[in-house]
Design a protein around this motif. Structure first.
Motif, PDB file in Angstrom:
ATOM      1  N   THR A  90       0.842  -1.207   0.000  1.00  0.00           N
ATOM      2  CA  THR A  90       0.000   0.000   0.000  1.00  0.00           C
ATOM      3  C   THR A  90       0.876   1.255   0.000  1.00  0.00           C
ATOM      4  O   THR A  90       2.047   1.220   0.385  1.00  0.00           O
ATOM      5  CB  THR A  90      -0.902   0.048   1.256  1.00  0.00           C
ATOM      6  N   SER A  91       0.267   2.399  -0.402  1.00  0.00           N
ATOM      7  CA  SER A  91       1.037   3.646  -0.422  1.00  0.00           C
ATOM      8  C   SER A  91       1.394   4.070   1.006  1.00  0.00           C
ATOM      9  O   SER A  91       2.403   4.747   1.222  1.00  0.00           O
ATOM     10  CB  SER A  91       0.280   4.747  -1.164  1.00  0.00           C
ATOM     11  N   GLU A  92       0.578   3.659   1.994  1.00  0.00           N
ATOM     12  CA  GLU A  92       0.891   4.011   3.396  1.00  0.00           C
ATOM     13  C   GLU A  92       2.206   3.325   3.816  1.00  0.00           C
ATOM     14  O   GLU A  92       3.083   3.947   4.425  1.00  0.00           O
ATOM     15  CB  GLU A  92      -0.251   3.579   4.323  1.00  0.00           C
ATOM     16  N   VAL A  93       2.343   2.048   3.480  1.00  0.00           N
ATOM     17  CA  VAL A  93       3.589   1.342   3.803  1.00  0.00           C
ATOM     18  C   VAL A  93       4.743   1.964   3.019  1.00  0.00           C
ATOM     19  O   VAL A  93       5.811   2.249   3.576  1.00  0.00           O
ATOM     20  CB  VAL A  93       3.466  -0.175   3.521  1.00  0.00           C
ATOM     21  N   ALA A  94       4.521   2.226   1.732  1.00  0.00           N
ATOM     22  CA  ALA A  94       5.597   2.808   0.898  1.00  0.00           C
ATOM     23  C   ALA A  94       6.069   4.149   1.462  1.00  0.00           C
ATOM     24  O   ALA A  94       7.264   4.451   1.446  1.00  0.00           O
ATOM     25  CB  ALA A  94       5.120   2.974  -0.540  1.00  0.00           C
ATOM     26  N   ALA A  95       5.132   4.926   1.996  1.00  0.00           N
ATOM     27  CA  ALA A  95       5.487   6.257   2.499  1.00  0.00           C
ATOM     28  C   ALA A  95       6.299   6.184   3.792  1.00  0.00           C
ATOM     29  O   ALA A  95       7.025   7.120   4.126  1.00  0.00           O
ATOM     30  CB  ALA A  95       4.219   7.079   2.723  1.00  0.00           C
ATOM     31  N   ASN A  96       6.181   5.086   4.529  1.00  0.00           N
ATOM     32  CA  ASN A  96       6.844   4.992   5.839  1.00  0.00           C
ATOM     33  C   ASN A  96       8.055   4.073   5.872  1.00  0.00           C
ATOM     34  O   ASN A  96       8.836   4.093   6.823  1.00  0.00           O
ATOM     35  CB  ASN A  96       5.832   4.526   6.894  1.00  0.00           C
ATOM     36  N   VAL A  97       8.204   3.240   4.828  1.00  0.00           N
ATOM     37  CA  VAL A  97       9.223   2.182   4.899  1.00  0.00           C
ATOM     38  C   VAL A  97      10.653   2.734   4.951  1.00  0.00           C
ATOM     39  O   VAL A  97      11.513   2.173   5.652  1.00  0.00           O
ATOM     40  CB  VAL A  97       9.036   1.154   3.757  1.00  0.00           C
ATOM     41  N   SER A  98      10.941   3.839   4.267  1.00  0.00           N
ATOM     42  CA  SER A  98      12.319   4.348   4.260  1.00  0.00           C
ATOM     43  C   SER A  98      12.763   4.780   5.655  1.00  0.00           C
ATOM     44  O   SER A  98      13.923   4.601   6.031  1.00  0.00           O
ATOM     45  CB  SER A  98      12.457   5.520   3.295  1.00  0.00           C
ATOM     46  N   ALA A  99      11.832   5.345   6.434  1.00  0.00           N
ATOM     47  CA  ALA A  99      12.177   5.775   7.800  1.00  0.00           C
ATOM     48  C   ALA A  99      12.485   4.552   8.659  1.00  0.00           C
ATOM     49  O   ALA A  99      13.445   4.538   9.436  1.00  0.00           O
ATOM     50  CB  ALA A  99      11.019   6.574   8.387  1.00  0.00           C
ATOM     51  N   VAL A 100      11.680   3.506   8.498  1.00  0.00           N
ATOM     52  CA  VAL A 100      11.904   2.267   9.259  1.00  0.00           C
ATOM     53  C   VAL A 100      13.239   1.641   8.852  1.00  0.00           C
ATOM     54  O   VAL A 100      14.025   1.194   9.702  1.00  0.00           O
ATOM     55  CB  VAL A 100      10.722   1.287   9.020  1.00  0.00           C
ATOM     56  N   ALA A 101      13.508   1.639   7.538  1.00  0.00           N
ATOM     57  CA  ALA A 101      14.726   0.995   7.021  1.00  0.00           C
ATOM     58  C   ALA A 101      15.985   1.787   7.363  1.00  0.00           C
ATOM     59  O   ALA A 101      17.093   1.296   7.175  1.00  0.00           O
ATOM     60  CB  ALA A 101      14.614   0.825   5.504  1.00  0.00           C
ATOM     61  N   ALA A 102      15.821   3.023   7.844  1.00  0.00           N
ATOM     62  CA  ALA A 102      16.991   3.835   8.201  1.00  0.00           C
ATOM     63  C   ALA A 102      17.468   3.553   9.626  1.00  0.00           C
ATOM     64  O   ALA A 102      18.523   4.026  10.036  1.00  0.00           O
ATOM     65  CB  ALA A 102      16.654   5.315   8.044  1.00  0.00           C
ATOM     66  N   ILE A 103      16.693   2.755  10.386  1.00  0.00           N
ATOM     67  CA  ILE A 103      17.064   2.470  11.784  1.00  0.00           C
ATOM     68  C   ILE A 103      18.112   1.341  11.798  1.00  0.00           C
ATOM     69  O   ILE A 103      17.859   0.237  11.310  1.00  0.00           O
ATOM     70  CB  ILE A 103      15.816   2.056  12.600  1.00  0.00           C
ATOM     71  N   GLY A 104      19.268   1.636  12.351  1.00  0.00           N
ATOM     72  CA  GLY A 104      20.390   0.689  12.325  1.00  0.00           C
ATOM     73  C   GLY A 104      20.045  -0.689  12.863  1.00  0.00           C
ATOM     74  O   GLY A 104      20.358  -1.717  12.235  1.00  0.00           O
ATOM     75  N   GLU A 105      19.382  -0.753  14.011  1.00  0.00           N
ATOM     76  CA  GLU A 105      19.076  -2.061  14.623  1.00  0.00           C
ATOM     77  C   GLU A 105      18.048  -2.842  13.815  1.00  0.00           C
ATOM     78  O   GLU A 105      18.042  -4.075  13.851  1.00  0.00           O
ATOM     79  CB  GLU A 105      18.578  -1.899  16.069  1.00  0.00           C
ATOM     80  N   VAL A 106      17.177  -2.140  13.109  1.00  0.00           N
ATOM     81  CA  VAL A 106      16.228  -2.839  12.214  1.00  0.00           C
ATOM     82  C   VAL A 106      17.025  -3.511  11.104  1.00  0.00           C
ATOM     83  O   VAL A 106      16.816  -4.685  10.772  1.00  0.00           O
ATOM     84  CB  VAL A 106      15.181  -1.851  11.620  1.00  0.00           C
ATOM     85  N   ARG A 107      17.994  -2.777  10.563  1.00  0.00           N
ATOM     86  CA  ARG A 107      18.818  -3.335   9.484  1.00  0.00           C
ATOM     87  C   ARG A 107      19.625  -4.535   9.979  1.00  0.00           C
ATOM     88  O   ARG A 107      19.736  -5.535   9.279  1.00  0.00           O
ATOM     89  CB  ARG A 107      19.752  -2.273   8.887  1.00  0.00           C
ATOM     90  N   THR A 108      20.166  -4.424  11.183  1.00  0.00           N
ATOM     91  CA  THR A 108      20.963  -5.536  11.721  1.00  0.00           C
ATOM     92  C   THR A 108      20.108  -6.803  11.782  1.00  0.00           C
ATOM     93  O   THR A 108      20.559  -7.887  11.385  1.00  0.00           O
ATOM     94  CB  THR A 108      21.468  -5.174  13.142  1.00  0.00           C
ATOM     95  N   ALA A 109      18.868  -6.658  12.245  1.00  0.00           N
ATOM     96  CA  ALA A 109      17.980  -7.826  12.351  1.00  0.00           C
ATOM     97  C   ALA A 109      17.654  -8.391  10.964  1.00  0.00           C
ATOM     98  O   ALA A 109      17.665  -9.611  10.751  1.00  0.00           O
ATOM     99  CB  ALA A 109      16.691  -7.436  13.097  1.00  0.00           C
ATOM    100  N   MET A 110      17.377  -7.509  10.001  1.00  0.00           N
ATOM    101  CA  MET A 110      17.013  -7.975   8.652  1.00  0.00           C
ATOM    102  C   MET A 110      18.212  -8.617   7.949  1.00  0.00           C
ATOM    103  O   MET A 110      18.086  -9.654   7.298  1.00  0.00           O
ATOM    104  CB  MET A 110      16.476  -6.817   7.792  1.00  0.00           C
ATOM    105  N   VAL A 111      19.383  -7.991   8.090  1.00  0.00           N
ATOM    106  CA  VAL A 111      20.587  -8.521   7.428  1.00  0.00           C
ATOM    107  C   VAL A 111      20.904  -9.921   7.966  1.00  0.00           C
ATOM    108  O   VAL A 111      21.271 -10.821   7.202  1.00  0.00           O
ATOM    109  CB  VAL A 111      21.786  -7.546   7.602  1.00  0.00           C
ATOM    110  N   ALA A 112      20.717 -10.124   9.272  1.00  0.00           N
ATOM    111  CA  ALA A 112      20.975 -11.457   9.854  1.00  0.00           C
ATOM    112  C   ALA A 112      20.037 -12.492   9.222  1.00  0.00           C
ATOM    113  O   ALA A 112      20.471 -13.590   8.832  1.00  0.00           O
ATOM    114  CB  ALA A 112      20.784 -11.408  11.367  1.00  0.00           C
ATOM    115  N   MET A 113      18.747 -12.138   9.074  1.00  0.00           N
ATOM    116  CA  MET A 113      17.787 -13.066   8.442  1.00  0.00           C
ATOM    117  C   MET A 113      18.180 -13.326   6.989  1.00  0.00           C
ATOM    118  O   MET A 113      18.124 -14.459   6.499  1.00  0.00           O
ATOM    119  CB  MET A 113      16.368 -12.477   8.463  1.00  0.00           C
ATOM    120  N   GLN A 114      18.608 -12.263   6.303  1.00  0.00           N
ATOM    121  CA  GLN A 114      18.951 -12.400   4.875  1.00  0.00           C
ATOM    122  C   GLN A 114      20.174 -13.308   4.681  1.00  0.00           C
ATOM    123  O   GLN A 114      20.201 -14.136   3.783  1.00  0.00           O
ATOM    124  CB  GLN A 114      19.205 -10.998   4.282  1.00  0.00           C
ATOM    125  N   ARG A 115      21.152 -13.160   5.562  1.00  0.00           N
ATOM    126  CA  ARG A 115      22.356 -14.008   5.429  1.00  0.00           C
ATOM    127  C   ARG A 115      22.034 -15.460   5.748  1.00  0.00           C
ATOM    128  O   ARG A 115      22.589 -16.375   5.138  1.00  0.00           O
ATOM    129  CB  ARG A 115      23.463 -13.481   6.341  1.00  0.00           C
TER     130      ARG A 115
END
Ligand code: CDP
Ligand code: CDP
Length: 225
Positions: A90-115
């Protein structure tokens, strides 16, 4: 034996996920859409009524995300028992996702799952930081770009085809450019081309042409390796 990894990065709607899926099918590799993961964290936060500036709450959600992918066309995305395949677009998720993805600890959790996912099999993974951060040793790295207008036009057609409500092409272009700007300027793992990535401008290419170009690069790399 280590798996063969294909990293595809680039700005919104350059054609990454469409092409990544087809390349994965062609070579019998698994496919991982990392954007869907950041979108799922964003959706979960919105559903739980968490304020988008409440970083601690968003990190907590990311670290305990009950995310699951199931095979399908399109690939089905679940949060627990809820099928969120459409809701994360949805456009609501699209409008907010970049702010969420800019949080370092969120990235750490996602990168661990991706690896973890990448360690299981040969893989095509698409996102923003795959070649630079998630899989820096990937033997094939593509940086896919296209003009902002063409990317907005594609997203518009895509929304219509998927039966999703859509903004105009102009509004989509503005939203896409804003998201690109946020993704490229954030402090942690910004969207940037890895020095050893091959840049592919898809503005005037069909999906098939892009798939063929990447397939040739994979085949050549496999022959050398
Ligand atoms: O499909 P689209 O290009 O619109 O975006 P996406 O790949 O679904 O990614 C949504 C958002 O997640 C991006 O705009 C980035 O903010 C974030 N993202 C990221 O930070 N790192 C990734 N590896 C993938 C996505
Ligand atoms: O994953 P990303 O956001 O980079 O883009 P996408 O969701 O794969 O692609 C957006 C739309 O562009 C899809 O509807 C594709 O069919 C279309 N498209 C493309 O991906 N590549 C082309 N060369 C032409 C169109």
């Amino acid at each position: 034996m280590t798996s063969f990894q294909v990293a595809i990065d680039g700005p919104a709607s350059a054609g990454k996920s469409t092409v990544a899926k087809l390349v994965a099918q062609k070579f019998g590799f698994i496919y991982c859409d990392t954007g869907a993961m950041y979108r799922a964290v964003t959706l979960a936060a919105l559903q739980q009524g968490v304020a988008m500036d409440d970083e601690a709450a968003i990190i907590e959600i990311a670290q305990h995300l009950p995310l699951r992918f199931e095979a399908g066309d399109p690939q089905q995305v679940f949060l627990g028992d809820q099928n969120v395949t459409q809701l994360i677009r949805t456009s609501e998720v699209a409008a907010n996702v970049s702010a969420v993805a800019a949080i370092g600890e969120v990235r750490t959790a996602m990168v661990a799952m991706q690896r973890e996912i990448a360690a299981t099999d040969n893989i095509v993974m698409d996102g923003r930081d795959i070649g630079t951060t998630v899989l820096p040793q990937a033997p094939v790295k593509i940086f896919m770009v296209a003009s902002a207008y063409e990317r907005a036009r594609r997203r518009y057609e895509d929304n219509k085809q998927r039966g999703l409500p859509t903004q105009s092409i102009e509004a989509l272009q503005a939203a896409i450019e804003l998201r690109d700007q946020k993704d490229s300027t954030r402090a942690v793992s910004p969207l940037t081309q890895a020095p050893d990535a091959i840049r592919l401008d898809t503005t005037h290419l069909t999906i098939e042409e892009v798939v063929n170009e990447i397939s040739e690069i994979i085949e050549k790399t496999q022959q050398i390796g």
